[in-house]
Design a protein around this motif. Structure first.
Motif, PDB file in Angstrom:
ATOM      1  N   LEU A  83       0.788  -1.296  -0.030  1.00  0.00           N
ATOM      2  CA  LEU A  83       0.141   0.076   0.122  1.00  0.00           C
ATOM      3  C   LEU A  83       0.835   1.241  -0.011  1.00  0.00           C
ATOM      4  CD1 LEU A  83      -2.742  -1.276   2.392  1.00  0.00           C
ATOM      5  CD2 LEU A  83      -3.050  -0.786   0.013  1.00  0.00           C
ATOM      6  N   ALA A  84       1.944   1.235   0.807  1.00  0.00           N
ATOM      7  CA  ALA A  84       2.774   2.573   0.839  1.00  0.00           C
ATOM      8  C   ALA A  84       3.527   2.619  -0.417  1.00  0.00           C
ATOM      9  CB  ALA A  84       3.832   2.195   1.749  1.00  0.00           C
ATOM     10  N   ALA A  85       3.732   1.515  -1.282  1.00  0.00           N
ATOM     11  CA  ALA A  85       4.260   1.729  -2.651  1.00  0.00           C
ATOM     12  C   ALA A  85       3.293   2.196  -3.730  1.00  0.00           C
ATOM     13  CB  ALA A  85       4.795   0.261  -3.245  1.00  0.00           C
ATOM     14  N   VAL A  86       2.147   2.059  -3.478  1.00  0.00           N
ATOM     15  CA  VAL A  86       0.979   2.570  -4.287  1.00  0.00           C
ATOM     16  C   VAL A  86       0.719   3.848  -4.162  1.00  0.00           C
ATOM     17  CG1 VAL A  86      -1.707   2.664  -4.604  1.00  0.00           C
ATOM     18  CG2 VAL A  86      -0.400   0.445  -4.451  1.00  0.00           C
ATOM     19  N   ARG A  87       1.125   4.482  -2.904  1.00  0.00           N
ATOM     20  CA  ARG A  87       0.851   5.871  -2.540  1.00  0.00           C
ATOM     21  C   ARG A  87       2.080   6.745  -2.999  1.00  0.00           C
ATOM     22  NH1 ARG A  87      -0.384   3.905   2.669  1.00  0.00           N
ATOM     23  NH2 ARG A  87       1.880   4.221   3.511  1.00  0.00           N
ATOM     24  N   GLY A  88       3.135   6.175  -3.523  1.00  0.00           N
ATOM     25  CA  GLY A  88       4.326   7.077  -4.273  1.00  0.00           C
ATOM     26  C   GLY A  88       5.582   7.043  -3.568  1.00  0.00           C
ATOM     27  N   ALA A  89       6.020   7.962  -3.606  1.00  0.00           N
ATOM     28  CA  ALA A  89       7.439   8.340  -2.910  1.00  0.00           C
ATOM     29  C   ALA A  89       7.435   8.228  -1.831  1.00  0.00           C
ATOM     30  CB  ALA A  89       7.842   9.609  -3.492  1.00  0.00           C
ATOM     31  N   PRO A  90       8.333   7.690  -0.924  1.00  0.00           N
ATOM     32  CA  PRO A  90       8.253   7.547   0.607  1.00  0.00           C
ATOM     33  C   PRO A  90       8.218   9.032   0.944  1.00  0.00           C
ATOM     34  CG  PRO A  90      10.355   7.016  -0.390  1.00  0.00           C
ATOM     35  CD  PRO A  90       9.673   7.224  -1.330  1.00  0.00           C
ATOM     36  N   SER A  91       7.484   8.727   2.262  1.00  0.00           N
ATOM     37  CA  SER A  91       7.320  10.039   3.076  1.00  0.00           C
ATOM     38  C   SER A  91       7.013   9.765   4.428  1.00  0.00           C
ATOM     39  CB  SER A  91       6.332  10.978   2.671  1.00  0.00           C
ATOM     40  OG  SER A  91       5.033  10.358   2.722  1.00  0.00           O
ATOM     41  N   GLY A  92       7.183  10.775   5.566  1.00  0.00           N
ATOM     42  CA  GLY A  92       6.793  10.433   6.743  1.00  0.00           C
ATOM     43  C   GLY A  92       8.182   9.937   7.769  1.00  0.00           C
ATOM     44  N   PRO A  93       7.889   9.780   9.067  1.00  0.00           N
ATOM     45  CA  PRO A  93       8.722   9.429   9.627  1.00  0.00           C
ATOM     46  C   PRO A  93       9.455   8.002   9.327  1.00  0.00           C
ATOM     47  CG  PRO A  93       6.786   9.878  11.092  1.00  0.00           C
ATOM     48  CD  PRO A  93       6.234   9.862   9.457  1.00  0.00           C
ATOM     49  N   LEU A  94      10.782   7.795   9.314  1.00  0.00           N
ATOM     50  CA  LEU A  94      11.370   6.600   9.324  1.00  0.00           C
ATOM     51  C   LEU A  94      12.567   6.197  10.585  1.00  0.00           C
ATOM     52  CD1 LEU A  94      12.540   4.089   7.579  1.00  0.00           C
ATOM     53  CD2 LEU A  94      14.152   5.855   6.415  1.00  0.00           C
ATOM     54  N   ARG A  95      11.906   5.263  11.341  1.00  0.00           N
ATOM     55  CA  ARG A  95      12.593   5.162  12.711  1.00  0.00           C
ATOM     56  C   ARG A  95      13.888   4.188  12.441  1.00  0.00           C
ATOM     57  NH1 ARG A  95       7.269   3.782  15.246  1.00  0.00           N
ATOM     58  NH2 ARG A  95       7.281   2.662  13.020  1.00  0.00           N
ATOM     59  N   MET A  96      15.234   4.758  12.637  1.00  0.00           N
ATOM     60  CA  MET A  96      16.358   4.009  12.270  1.00  0.00           C
ATOM     61  C   MET A  96      17.091   3.708  13.441  1.00  0.00           C
ATOM     62  SD  MET A  96      17.159   6.298   8.927  1.00  0.00           S
ATOM     63  CE  MET A  96      18.699   5.157   8.553  1.00  0.00           C
ATOM     64  N   GLY A  97      17.689   2.469  13.451  1.00  0.00           N
ATOM     65  CA  GLY A  97      18.670   2.176  14.364  1.00  0.00           C
ATOM     66  C   GLY A  97      19.906   1.941  14.221  1.00  0.00           C
ATOM     67  N   ALA A  98      20.964   2.295  15.148  1.00  0.00           N
ATOM     68  CA  ALA A  98      22.406   1.679  14.602  1.00  0.00           C
ATOM     69  C   ALA A  98      23.306   1.860  15.570  1.00  0.00           C
ATOM     70  CB  ALA A  98      22.875   3.004  13.653  1.00  0.00           C
ATOM     71  N   PHE A  99      24.223   0.600  15.633  1.00  0.00           N
ATOM     72  CA  PHE A  99      25.047   0.600  16.680  1.00  0.00           C
ATOM     73  C   PHE A  99      26.265   1.696  16.709  1.00  0.00           C
ATOM     74  CE2 PHE A  99      26.255  -2.033  13.159  1.00  0.00           C
ATOM     75  CZ  PHE A  99      27.555  -1.770  12.757  1.00  0.00           C
ATOM     76  N   PRO A 100      26.963   2.048  17.971  1.00  0.00           N
ATOM     77  CA  PRO A 100      27.723   3.348  18.024  1.00  0.00           C
ATOM     78  C   PRO A 100      28.700   3.676  16.859  1.00  0.00           C
ATOM     79  CG  PRO A 100      27.394   2.501  20.153  1.00  0.00           C
ATOM     80  CD  PRO A 100      27.048   1.254  18.983  1.00  0.00           C
ATOM     81  N   THR A 101      29.370   2.461  16.195  1.00  0.00           N
ATOM     82  CA  THR A 101      30.454   2.879  15.418  1.00  0.00           C
ATOM     83  C   THR A 101      29.691   3.239  13.969  1.00  0.00           C
ATOM     84  OG1 THR A 101      30.725   0.519  14.902  1.00  0.00           O
ATOM     85  CG2 THR A 101      32.438   1.610  16.370  1.00  0.00           C
ATOM     86  N   ALA A 102      28.547   2.690  13.575  1.00  0.00           N
ATOM     87  CA  ALA A 102      27.912   2.852  12.401  1.00  0.00           C
ATOM     88  C   ALA A 102      27.220   4.181  12.524  1.00  0.00           C
ATOM     89  CB  ALA A 102      26.869   1.753  11.973  1.00  0.00           C
ATOM     90  N   ALA A 103      26.652   4.493  13.758  1.00  0.00           N
ATOM     91  CA  ALA A 103      25.792   5.807  13.912  1.00  0.00           C
ATOM     92  C   ALA A 103      26.960   6.923  13.876  1.00  0.00           C
ATOM     93  CB  ALA A 103      25.393   5.861  15.364  1.00  0.00           C
ATOM     94  N   ARG A 104      28.124   6.749  14.030  1.00  0.00           N
ATOM     95  CA  ARG A 104      29.313   7.879  13.953  1.00  0.00           C
ATOM     96  C   ARG A 104      29.915   7.931  12.661  1.00  0.00           C
ATOM     97  NH1 ARG A 104      32.038   5.705  17.653  1.00  0.00           N
ATOM     98  NH2 ARG A 104      33.696   5.030  16.217  1.00  0.00           N
ATOM     99  N   VAL A 105      30.084   6.864  11.811  1.00  0.00           N
ATOM    100  CA  VAL A 105      30.844   7.206  10.603  1.00  0.00           C
ATOM    101  C   VAL A 105      29.915   6.675   9.527  1.00  0.00           C
ATOM    102  CG1 VAL A 105      32.785   5.867   9.329  1.00  0.00           C
ATOM    103  CG2 VAL A 105      32.902   5.925  11.700  1.00  0.00           C
ATOM    104  N   LEU A 106      28.975   6.086   9.333  1.00  0.00           N
ATOM    105  CA  LEU A 106      28.391   5.600   8.282  1.00  0.00           C
ATOM    106  C   LEU A 106      26.905   6.412   8.223  1.00  0.00           C
ATOM    107  CD1 LEU A 106      27.746   3.842   5.642  1.00  0.00           C
ATOM    108  CD2 LEU A 106      26.634   2.280   7.169  1.00  0.00           C
ATOM    109  N   VAL A 107      25.919   6.568   9.298  1.00  0.00           N
ATOM    110  CA  VAL A 107      24.780   7.132   9.462  1.00  0.00           C
ATOM    111  C   VAL A 107      24.801   8.514   8.741  1.00  0.00           C
ATOM    112  CG1 VAL A 107      22.711   7.717  10.778  1.00  0.00           C
ATOM    113  CG2 VAL A 107      23.985   5.277  10.787  1.00  0.00           C
TER     114      VAL A 107
END
Length: 306
Positions: A83-107
């Protein structure tokens, strides 16, 4: 008709073992969880739980329903993604989790890419230990999260979640050229009962010795600072060792850590999830890391600690 919300509670009980643990995970009172599960038993028409004093266990019918519940909940996730794909482009909140090294370097680079490619998305990042990711995803507290696994430690998986490999990185030894050279040194390791700690201990055992652990430190920046101060040797992944402090020598070993994106099974085709995974891949192009060759859509993320 069986209520999917009650099915989720039964699935959590199968994983967590006690009503109190389920209540804590879903922020209900234990009494409310018990009432919901009793209502589910009435809907099912058969006993699902065996209560003995303060303990509770699933009956054979309860275990059977959990197996079907997983399939039902997966299909509901798949329907929401469609249903989200039918609505079109992604929008709204996206809750993301990351471990510390990834949060610092990649995210940070991934967030910049999301802002450029999908300005209607509102990513919200939570730093989280990979050991806590499964529960947070199942509870709907996160939509997607970064997790990792190491050599020497088979990952514990969660059948309600799926993963997509992102990259692999080598492990480095500080201060010595081989693990065998470090057999008499003090070691800096993460806390016991974590994946990082288990990996390091088993790597030393494979080299023929038991490590003498002096310090228990989880943050890799602190680990490298301790190593620079001559407090011991350690194993660190490349993501944490891109800019080591002066005086720290690093030797690449034939050990690796692999990072994956985790999400609820059935939810992987949601446009926001695809956008997040694509942003992670784009962010990786500027880092000296190797794309992972793990098969995609594995049966669940590793429950690890960093």
């Amino acid at each position: 008709m069986l209520d999917p919300r009650k099915l989720r509670l039964l699935r959590e009980l199968a994983r967590r073992g006690t009503i109190a643990a389920v209540a804590e995970a879903v922020t209900f009172t234990p009494s409310a969880v018990s009432q919901q599960l009793s209502a589910l038993e009435r809907e099912a028409g058969v006993p699902l739980l065996e209560r003995t004093g303060r303990t509770v266990a699933l009956t054979p019918a309860g275990h059977l329903l959990v197996e079907h519940a997983q399939a039902v909940l997966e299909e509901l996730e798949r329907a929401a993604a469609a249903l989200a794909a039918v609505r079109g482009a992604p929008s709204g909140p996206l809750r993301m989790g990351a471990f510390p090294t990834a949060a610092r370097v990649l995210v940070p680079a991934a967030l910049a890419e999301l802002a450029r490619a999908h300005p209607a998305l509102e990513p919200m990042v939570r730093e989280i230990d990979p050991a806590d990711v499964s529960g947070a995803l199942r509870a709907g507290e996160l939509d997607v999260a970064l997790v990792h696994e190491y050599d020497f430690v088979p990952p514990v998986t969660d059948a309600s979640l799926a993963t997509e490999p992102l990259f692999a990185e080598p492990m480095y030894l500080t201060g010595r050229r081989t693990l065998g050279d470090a057999r008499h040194d003090p070691w800096i390791m993460s806390k016991p009962d974590t994946l990082c700690h288990t990996m390091a201990v088993r790597a030393c055992q494979a080299a023929g010795f038991e490590p003498r652990v002096r310090h228990h430190v989880d943050d890799f920046d602190t680990v490298l600072a301790f190593a620079a101060a001559g407090q011991g040797v350690a194993l660190v992944p490349r993501l944490a060792a891109l800019a080591p402090p002066p005086g720290v020598t690093l030797t690449e070993l034939s050990l690796s850590r692999r990072t994956l994106a985790a999400f609820r099974r059935g939810y992987g085709e949601h446009p926001a999830i695809r956008a997040a995974v694509a942003a992670f891949h784009t962010a990786l192009t500027g880092l000296p890391l190797t794309p992972s060759n793990l098969p995609s859509s594995r049966p669940g993320p590793p429950l690890s600690r960093s």
